[in-house]
Design a protein around this motif. Structure first.
Motif, PDB file in Angstrom:
ATOM      1  N   ASP A  24       1.873  -5.833  10.024  1.00  0.00           N
ATOM      2  CA  ASP A  24       1.456  -4.916   9.034  1.00  0.00           C
ATOM      3  C   ASP A  24       1.205  -3.361   9.638  1.00  0.00           C
ATOM      4  OD1 ASP A  24      -0.576  -4.500   6.255  1.00  0.00           O
ATOM      5  OD2 ASP A  24      -1.573  -3.832   8.058  1.00  0.00           O
ATOM      6  N   GLU A  25       1.379  -2.362   9.040  1.00  0.00           N
ATOM      7  CA  GLU A  25       1.416  -1.239   9.477  1.00  0.00           C
ATOM      8  C   GLU A  25       0.044  -0.788   9.945  1.00  0.00           C
ATOM      9  OE1 GLU A  25       4.866  -1.010   6.465  1.00  0.00           O
ATOM     10  OE2 GLU A  25       2.795  -1.879   6.655  1.00  0.00           O
ATOM     11  N   ASP A  26      -1.136  -1.295   9.346  1.00  0.00           N
ATOM     12  CA  ASP A  26      -2.563  -0.919   9.734  1.00  0.00           C
ATOM     13  C   ASP A  26      -2.657  -1.795  11.184  1.00  0.00           C
ATOM     14  OD1 ASP A  26      -2.919   0.907   7.830  1.00  0.00           O
ATOM     15  OD2 ASP A  26      -4.048  -0.725   6.667  1.00  0.00           O
ATOM     16  N   SER A  34      -0.681  -0.060  13.955  1.00  0.00           N
ATOM     17  CA  SER A  34      -1.431   1.107  14.244  1.00  0.00           C
ATOM     18  C   SER A  34      -2.648   0.888  15.127  1.00  0.00           C
ATOM     19  CB  SER A  34      -1.842   1.876  13.109  1.00  0.00           C
ATOM     20  OG  SER A  34      -0.537   2.580  12.614  1.00  0.00           O
ATOM     21  N   ASP A  75      13.120  -0.777   6.248  1.00  0.00           N
ATOM     22  CA  ASP A  75      11.564  -0.216   6.647  1.00  0.00           C
ATOM     23  C   ASP A  75      11.641  -0.113   8.035  1.00  0.00           C
ATOM     24  OD1 ASP A  75      10.002  -2.633   8.028  1.00  0.00           O
ATOM     25  OD2 ASP A  75      10.842  -3.487   6.280  1.00  0.00           O
ATOM     26  N   ASP A 129       0.953  -1.205  -0.280  1.00  0.00           N
ATOM     27  CA  ASP A 129       0.175  -0.038   0.071  1.00  0.00           C
ATOM     28  C   ASP A 129       0.799   1.233  -0.048  1.00  0.00           C
ATOM     29  OD1 ASP A 129      -2.365   1.363  -0.042  1.00  0.00           O
ATOM     30  OD2 ASP A 129      -3.049   0.525   1.849  1.00  0.00           O
ATOM     31  N   GLY A 130       0.319   2.390  -0.105  1.00  0.00           N
ATOM     32  CA  GLY A 130       1.008   3.745  -0.256  1.00  0.00           C
ATOM     33  C   GLY A 130       1.361   4.065  -1.567  1.00  0.00           C
ATOM     34  N   ARG A 154       3.928   1.140   2.457  1.00  0.00           N
ATOM     35  CA  ARG A 154       3.426   0.109   3.351  1.00  0.00           C
ATOM     36  C   ARG A 154       3.855  -0.868   2.966  1.00  0.00           C
ATOM     37  NH1 ARG A 154       3.250   4.499   5.080  1.00  0.00           N
ATOM     38  NH2 ARG A 154       1.618   5.495   6.194  1.00  0.00           N
ATOM     39  N   PRO A 211       5.267   4.951   9.703  1.00  0.00           N
ATOM     40  CA  PRO A 211       4.133   4.377   9.078  1.00  0.00           C
ATOM     41  C   PRO A 211       3.124   4.094  10.002  1.00  0.00           C
ATOM     42  CG  PRO A 211       5.853   3.011   8.861  1.00  0.00           C
ATOM     43  CD  PRO A 211       6.369   4.212   9.727  1.00  0.00           C
TER      44      PRO A 211
END
Length: 640
Positions: free
Chosen positions: A559-561, A564, A139, A84-85, A119, A243
């Motif tokens: 995973d970044e999501d 978060s 990353d 993503d991103g 991402r 991120p």
């Protein structure tokens, strides 16, 4: 997945090949078996020379050999996945997309903005020909390996590589810190005849205390650098934007505001019904479904972002009942791997098998103590399962003299987990791959291969986990077919692993110790530290280990999501360490497991892989996990 390497030298006393080890080249080729090529760039007027070596494991889009070079002398090496991103079409290759985007960058701000938007896992090396600059980094979590080695002051050379080999007489290699992106101004270095690094660190936002953050990160990284390699930050204090959002360290005034009152802290009977009682609370259930949604999306990206290959042609194809597996899970039957497998089942085409890779090391003394050992392990499993023992009745435990020696705890829970997954989706072909490792094979392959992949890490824990993950991810073992074991080798190029769950959700025993001593405030601090150091403790090592088989490690829990979302929650919503093992740690994940239809595995306490597969007790019973492992020093590069 790729193997990438770059050597830069400012010295005329040596050729570039003097700094490039042929054994490193062999390791890089195993990471990228589909394409290998090298490129040398000599800049005579500035007296520097660069070697770029790229080795590709083809997973997405059209086959794209590396390194990439354009008409403006820009050169790019990429080891990553963009989930993503930055948009990557289903038929596009993310290496080409990234290179194109980089060549459009007209300033440092543009480059930092591009990498801040990504991402997914990555490491990269980018030679910016127009400005004689070399950029490189990993990353935010360090999910892809990158090592560096600096020559002595006289030789003026630096080497960057995905993987290296250990040498007693060689210069020390270190992992490139996942603290930001680094730049080497080759024009300035050639003028001064000395190497120096500029760091552009990660930070959460402009509200962060920039000056203090810069000082801390520079001091930390500089300690690991040779004295003749200065590290500075950009004069304008340019940074990358993290991120993920910062960890929520809120401690509720009334602890347990949303806790289920039916659960007694003194109740040591752990059951699925206990978790179901929590789910009666609407607030708790809503959070659990948000976790399922974000984690499911993370798994979806990781199992679909690859091409299915047939008849040697790289193209998207419909699956057939005879399809080979493209996705595998490092599988113990524990909560992390069970949830990942259950979610993968929702997104992998139904006709396509999923490989469950389960590793076991031969238990010592089986010939004489076969029944005693089996009884001991069965008791251990029953103690772990507590009130859910009945869910494991009927699990096939082999009694053959040659096989029972591999009935370690993770093998037994793995078989039980397989039954649960079959109950959830009986139409799926679940390949439970029994990977059996004997001491002789362990010793041989540790010396020839695994030790070099673990390097530069060197502890007993690194040895145990590294060896277990290497044999598991190789995927060579047996499948049970109507009671008979048949040889099997996994064809999956993508290997899903549950790393990151324990770090974020208080899954380790040390979290309970910390909570007991320092309460929730101390636990918050420990969890923040866990994620900050996961790149240097685990991820670089695991990437090198799994990549050695021409496979790619993917980490849904990082995973970044997902991170978060979990960071947004106070610790009391994620875990409750006042509750027993098997319930309190990773509580929100256990609740998610129940909602996904899992049963006994939802209340299995954490068992570290080195104990579950029995490698920790195979060679020495007196070692501590943090001790330097003497076995990793007895290295050979034969057949590397």
């Amino acid at each position: 997945m790729c193997g990438i390497c770059c050597v830069v030298t400012l010295s005329n006393q040596h050729t570039i090949h003097d700094f490039f080890n042929k054994d490193v080249l062999s390791c890089l080729r195993r990471r990228g078996p589909d394409s290998s090529q090298q490129l040398i760039k000599t800049v005579s007027d500035l007296s520097y020379e660069c070697l770029f070596s790229g080795h590709v494991l083809h997973l997405r889009g059209l086959m794209t050999p590396q390194p990439l070079e354009d008409a403006n002398n820009n050169i790019f090496l990429w080891n990553g996945e963009i989930f993503d991103g930055v948009h990557v079409g289903s038929l596009e290759n993310d290496t080409e997309i990234m290179f194109h985007r980089l060549t459009l960058c007209s300033s440092e701000v543009d480059i930092l903005s591009l990498f801040s938007s990504l991402r997914g896992p990555w490491s990269f090396i980018y030679y910016q020909g127009s400005r004689d600059c070399l950029w490189f980094g990993r990353d935010y979590f360090g999910r892809r390996s990158l090592l560096w080695q600096f020559s002595n002051e006289a030789d003026k050379a630096v080497c960057l590589t995905s993987v290296s080999v250990y040498s007693e007489c060689g210069k020390e290699w270190q992992e490139v810190p996942a603290s930001g992106i680094f730049k080497i101004d080759l024009k300035a270095c050639a003028t001064t005849k000395s190497l120096s690094l500029t760091l552009f660190p990660w930070k959460y936002s402009c509200t962060e205390k920039t000056e203090e953050m810069f000082i801390n990160v520079l001091d930390q990284i500089s300690k690991g650098l040779p004295n003749h390699i200065p590290l500075v930050t950009d004069e304008s204090k340019l940074c990358l934007t993290a991120p993920v959002i910062p960890l929520n360290k809120t401690i509720a005034d009334a602890l347990g505001e949303h806790q289920c009152t039916n659960v007694s802290n003194n109740n040591h009977t752990v059951s699925v019904e206990t978790l179901q009682a929590f789910l009666a609370d609407e607030h708790k259930k809503k959070l659990v479904h948000r976790l399922i949604d974000v984690l499911s999306e993370a798994v979806k990206k990781r199992v679909l972002a690859l091409f299915r290959v047939k008849d040697g042609k790289t193209r998207e194809i419909p699956s057939t009942p005879t399809s080979k597996a493209h996705v595998a899970v490092l599988f113990s039957g524990g909560i992390d791997s069970m949830v990942i497998a259950a979610l993968a089942d929702q997104h992998v085409p139904l006709e396509e098998p999923i490989d469950l890779l389960n590793v076991a090391f031969k238990i010592k003394g089986q010939s004489k103590q076969k029944r005693a050992s089996k009884k001991h392990i069965d008791q251990e499993i029953q103690l772990d399962l507590l009130s859910c023992q009945e869910n494991y009745e009927g699990v096939d435990v082999k009694t053959d003299d040659h096989l029972i020696c591999f009935d370690v705890p993770d093998r037994i829970t793995g078989r039980a987990g397989l039954k649960e997954l079959k109950a959830i989706n009986p139409l799926r072909t679940w390949n439970f791959v029994e990977v059996n490792v004997r001491l002789e094979e362990l010793k041989k392959l540790r010396q020839q291969r695994i030790s070099h992949l673990i390097y530069p890490l060197d502890t007993v824990l690194d040895d145990s986990i590294g060896c277990a993950v290497w044999f598991a991810s190789r995927g060579e073992g047996f499948l049970s077919n109507q009671g008979e074991l048949e040889p099997y080798k996994s064809s999956a190029k993508v290997v899903l692993t549950g790393i990151g769950a324990d770090e974020q959700l208080a899954g380790y025993s040390r979290h309970r110790v910390c909570f007991k001593k320092y309460g929730l405030e101390g636990l918050n601090k420990e969890i923040g530290m866990e994620v900050d150091r996961i790149s240097s403790r685990n991820l670089g090592r695991d990437d090198r280990i799994i990549g050695d088989h021409g496979k790619e490690a993917r980490f849904p829990f990082l995973d970044e999501d997902v991170v978060s979302f979990l960071n947004s929650l106070p610790i009391s919503e994620k875990a409750d360490l006042t509750l027993p093992r098997g319930i309190g740690e990773k509580l929100i994940l256990r609740l998610a497991a129940v909602e996904l239809g899992l049963t006994a595995s939802a209340v299995l306490p954490k068992r570290a892989v080195q104990f579950g597969c029995r490698i920790a007790k195979l060679e020495s019973n007196s070692e501590k996990a943090s001790d330097t492992c003497s076995r990793l020093k007895l290295l050979s590069v034969d057949e590397v």
